[in-house]
Write a protein that holds these residues in place. Structure first.
Motif, PDB file in Angstrom:
ATOM      1  N   SER A 224       0.835  -1.197   0.000  1.00  7.55           N
ATOM      2  CA  SER A 224       0.000   0.000   0.000  1.00  7.55           C
ATOM      3  C   SER A 224       0.869   1.245   0.000  1.00  7.55           C
ATOM      4  O   SER A 224       1.981   1.257   0.524  1.00  7.55           O
ATOM      5  N   LEU A 225       0.348   2.291  -0.607  1.00  7.37           N
ATOM      6  CA  LEU A 225       1.064   3.559  -0.609  1.00  7.37           C
ATOM      7  C   LEU A 225       0.770   4.300   0.693  1.00  7.37           C
ATOM      8  O   LEU A 225      -0.387   4.401   1.114  1.00  7.37           O
ATOM      9  N   GLU A 226       1.801   4.806   1.310  1.00 12.33           N
ATOM     10  CA  GLU A 226       1.655   5.541   2.564  1.00 12.33           C
ATOM     11  C   GLU A 226       1.700   7.034   2.291  1.00 12.33           C
ATOM     12  O   GLU A 226       2.687   7.567   1.788  1.00 12.33           O
ATOM     13  N   ARG A 257       1.373  13.228   9.821  1.00  9.13           N
ATOM     14  CA  ARG A 257       1.875  13.574   8.497  1.00  9.13           C
ATOM     15  C   ARG A 257       2.016  15.092   8.362  1.00  9.13           C
ATOM     16  O   ARG A 257       1.388  15.851   9.098  1.00  9.13           O
ATOM     17  N   ARG A 258       2.819  15.497   7.416  1.00  8.43           N
ATOM     18  CA  ARG A 258       2.988  16.926   7.168  1.00  8.43           C
ATOM     19  C   ARG A 258       1.709  17.535   6.616  1.00  8.43           C
ATOM     20  O   ARG A 258       0.897  16.844   6.011  1.00  8.43           O
ATOM     21  N   MET A 378       6.151   9.423  -8.792  1.00  2.00           N
ATOM     22  CA  MET A 378       7.338   8.932  -8.101  1.00  2.00           C
ATOM     23  C   MET A 378       6.956   8.043  -6.923  1.00  2.00           C
ATOM     24  O   MET A 378       7.584   7.010  -6.683  1.00  2.00           O
ATOM     25  N   HIS A 379       5.938   8.442  -6.181  1.00  7.32           N
ATOM     26  CA  HIS A 379       5.490   7.620  -5.051  1.00  7.32           C
ATOM     27  C   HIS A 379       4.951   6.275  -5.532  1.00  7.32           C
ATOM     28  O   HIS A 379       5.264   5.220  -4.957  1.00  7.32           O
ATOM     29  N   ILE A 380       4.146   6.298  -6.599  1.00  2.33           N
ATOM     30  CA  ILE A 380       3.548   5.053  -7.093  1.00  2.33           C
ATOM     31  C   ILE A 380       4.616   4.124  -7.653  1.00  2.33           C
ATOM     32  O   ILE A 380       4.685   2.939  -7.296  1.00  2.33           O
ATOM     33  N   ARG A 388       9.444   0.806  -1.662  1.00  4.43           N
ATOM     34  CA  ARG A 388       9.606   1.884  -0.686  1.00  4.43           C
ATOM     35  C   ARG A 388       9.254   3.217  -1.326  1.00  4.43           C
ATOM     36  O   ARG A 388       9.147   3.335  -2.545  1.00  4.43           O
ATOM     37  N   ALA A 389       9.074   4.216  -0.487  1.00  3.62           N
ATOM     38  CA  ALA A 389       8.773   5.557  -0.971  1.00  3.62           C
ATOM     39  C   ALA A 389      10.030   6.207  -1.538  1.00  3.62           C
ATOM     40  O   ALA A 389      11.151   5.813  -1.188  1.00  3.62           O
TER      41      ALA A 389
END
Length: 439
Positions: A224-226, A257-258, A378-380, A388-389
């Motif tokens: 999963s994407l965080e 989170r930010r 980039m995240h995906i 990893r992120a």
């Protein structure tokens, strides 16, 4: 990271095939992560931007490429990505795709279970829906083509994105890929799909995207994407659009989170980079960024009720009509009808393209609006390819695009459009010299 200046003369480094590649959202993301890609793009203007950016490109129709030129795709490609045109599915469009969702699901099952594709195409045409609606089937067709072509292997990884109304179709994709039935010939994937809010990944705009990630079991489960940032409250209540001090100013909330990134923060940071084409001095008051934006679109079902965002908030969804959004520095300007507009570099920054990305050709606002935000990409891709992120260093470097030599741009154009007869019909007014291969 692979530099945009790197002249890739051979195709043996290409891992990613990007269908409906646009001006390069996913390709830009891949490049900053260190992966080489090739994109197929129908629109000549988007191709011009890609050539100027040093991105390998085939100017072609995705369907025609699959049917007649599949052998030109490098055999090193093991990742399939794509964002089929979304207009017919979009809330802002005529909605034909949304009405045809159940029908499209049926066609997906028919494709996988071996019905003749010519008959499927005939039935699709008979529906009378927007022809772009059927393009959402293309990634599935490309996968089936790879499985059924001698000397080719199934893609190790598939990444698809679209407007959120397409999520039910991605869920059907995921179900079919997990089963591996029919023409999939027992090839099964681990597959997951989500609706992701771009502001939760550091994109200074509110935009929701439906994303599918599928991996062969040997590549491991889909993680999963965080999210890295907080969601923006779209129902924050009424306020005076000229008063930015009504919003929270904390950039980081301890233990969470930010906070989402605002337009002012993104544009100000871009304007301070060396040789930046982003000049926001006109949007400053006493040295501070303080403006508000009135959307080109109505809200709440009322076309006259134009939404408003403060400079201290994320932008509205960046569409191809972003240049129609009106920017005001004060209520007095608003009342006097004295507005400004975002420039193309500024719109690109709100999409998280590098501040100096070489937008080229015509219809640049449409190019910007059609693109996948590279930061989200980039995240995906990082999570899908590396588990990893992306690192903070990679994200920081992604603010600037290295200069691409004109000679390489011309080489890419020659390879992508050298034989203009192979480009989409009527896309060139002047014929060119033939060339042997797209790559």
């Amino acid at each position: 990271m692979i530099s945009a200046e790197t002249e890739v003369h051979q195709s043996d480094t290409v891992r990613i095939l990007d269908l409906f590649a646009g001006p390069g959202g996913l390709d830009v993301a891949a490049r900053f992560l260190g992966f080489e890609s090739v994109g197929i793009e129908w629109d000549r203007n988007a191709c011009e931007t890609r050539y100027a950016a040093g991105l390998q490109t085939i100017h072609a129709d995705v369907s025609v490429m699959r049917e007649t030129r599949f052998d030109e795709i490098p055999k090193t490609v093991d990742v399939l990505t794509g964002g089929p045109p979304c207009q017919s599915f979009s809330v802002a469009g005529n909605g034909a795709g949304r009405l045809a969702l159940d029908t499209v699901k049926e066609f997906m099952h028919r494709l996988v279970h071996g019905e003749d594709e010519a008959e499927i195409d005939k039935d699709l045409h008979a529906l009378g829906v927007d022809p772009r609606t059927a393009l959402v089937l293309e990634p599935l067709r490309w996968l089936l083509k790879a499985i059924e072509t001698e000397g080719r292997e199934p893609y190790n990884l598939i990444v698809l994105e679209q407007v959120p109304t397409v999520l039910p179709l991605w869920e059907v994709y995921a179900e079919l890929l997990r089963r591996g039935e029919g023409r999939l010939r027992g090839v099964k994937y681990e597959a997951e799909c989500w609706a992701l809010k771009t502001e939760e990944f550091g994109v200074p705009q509110t935009r929701t995207r439906a994303v599918l990630v599928a991996r062969l079991p040997a590549e491991g489960a889909v993680a999963s994407l965080e999210a890295t940032h907080l969601p923006f409250d779209l129902h924050r209540g009424k306020y005076d659009p000229a008063q930015s001090d009504m919003l929270p100013t904390d950039s980081v909330i301890p233990g969470t989170r930010r906070r989402w990134l605002s337009m002012a923060e993104a544009l100000d940071a871009a304007s301070r980079l060396d040789d930046s084409p982003v000049d926001v001095s006109r949007l400053r008051t006493n040295g501070e960024m303080d403006f508000f934006v009135v959307s080109n679109y109505g809200s709440g079902g009322d076309p006259k009720n134009r939404g408003r965002r403060l400079s201290s908030e994320p932008a509205f969804t960046v569409t191809g009509k972003i240049s129609r959004n009106k920017v005001y520095k004060s209520t007095a300007e608003y009342e006097a009808g004295k507005s400004d507009r975002f420039t193309i570099p500024e719109a690109g920054v709100l999409q998280t393209f590098p501040h100096n990305y070489p937008w080229s050709g015509n219809d640049q606002a449409q190019q910007v609006g059609n693109a996948v935000p590279p930061r989200l990409g980039m995240h995906i891709l990082s999570r899908a390819l590396r588990g990893r992120a992306p690192s903070d260093e990679e994200l920081a470097v992604a603010a600037t695009w290295p200069t691409v030599p004109q000679t390489y741009t011309e080489e890419l154009r020659s390879r992508g459009c050298g034989d203009e007869s192979r480009c989409p019909p009527d896309s060139h007014k002047v014929s060119g010299a033939p060339r042997e291969s797209a790559l």
